[in-house]
Design an enzyme around this catalytic site. Sequence first.
Site, PDB file in Angstrom:
ATOM      1  CG  ASP A 217      -0.267   0.081   2.514  1.00 40.57           C
ATOM      2  OD1 ASP A 217       0.911  -0.219   2.600  1.00 40.57           O
ATOM      3  OD2 ASP A 217      -0.794   0.056   3.657  1.00 40.57           O
ATOM      4  CG  LEU A 219       0.653   4.417   3.548  1.00 40.10           C
ATOM      5  CD1 LEU A 219      -0.931   4.338   4.167  1.00 40.10           C
ATOM      6  CD2 LEU A 219       1.423   5.814   3.383  1.00 40.10           C
ATOM      7  CD  GLU A 275      22.545  -9.936  11.310  1.00 36.87           C
ATOM      8  OE1 GLU A 275      23.429  -9.395  12.084  1.00 36.87           O
ATOM      9  OE2 GLU A 275      22.298 -11.124  11.713  1.00 36.87           O
TER      10      GLU A 275
END
Length: 300
Positions: A217, A219, A275
């Site tokens: 989307d 976002l 990481e």
Amino acid sequence: MAEFKKGILIYNGNAGQKDAEKTLGVCIPIISQHVEQLLLLQTKKPLDALEFCREHGEESDIVIILGGDGTVHECINGLGGLENRPVIAILPGGTCNDFSRTLGIPQNLRKAAECMFEGEVRGVDAAESTSGYFLNFWGIGLIAETSENINDTEKALLGRVSYFLSALRTIKSMKPFTFKLELDDRVIEDEAIMVLLANGRMIGTNELPYPDIQIDDGLADIFIIKEASFTVLKEIFTMKDTIDWDHLDSQLQHYRTSIMKIETEDEMNCDTDGEVYSSTPESIRILHQHFQMLVPKVVI
């Protein structure tokens, strides 16, 4: 049913010869039915996967990643900057395999291969930060400290439980940090013990307890935990199906955005897909459907 003319399969060479032969023996017969020309590339050291993708990505119709979240992260950083990006397929081969779980890919290797090639190609968002691309999450504070404090022996023996045990150890020493956060529609200056940006739905094999997270989307979902309480830790790291947001409103805040800029009073390590690759200050933007991925039907 997805069919491709030319593809590469990248797999982890550190797994051991017998394990690699067994793993490849499971998936290659299935892949070969759908990919006409298949090049096998074995990683032997860090960044091999990234270089393979940069070198062969544009000449391939599909890149198949057989590995865990670290291998996936390397590959999307090799592919993310290419002008002509191939379709990506992920076969789970790590401890958590969080992004493959987000895509709804079965964790059994044979089922994963069968399910994907019977599936479809879908657009998937990527996030771009100062240190490169990522798919799943970015965070500072509790989540970064938790990743750094994971005991390797516990991780090998307990898998996903090791993340919760590490969080229990970490929260005892967590102190709030001061931050300034710029989003699409607001600027937030406050204190917190964690700021998390989620593009995917899974962390440590558990689903984030917010049902509206979407990976196509444009976002990202921002979660801010303000207080170092066991109650909030239990809610987040045990990943209940839903959180009582009204009950935790003073301790847990949620926003949605396509960009994020963050500064902290002191420099802090940033955990990106499990990481540490960078530190604050950090800028991130969401790239709408930057990658095309082969996924099972009825996902996302």
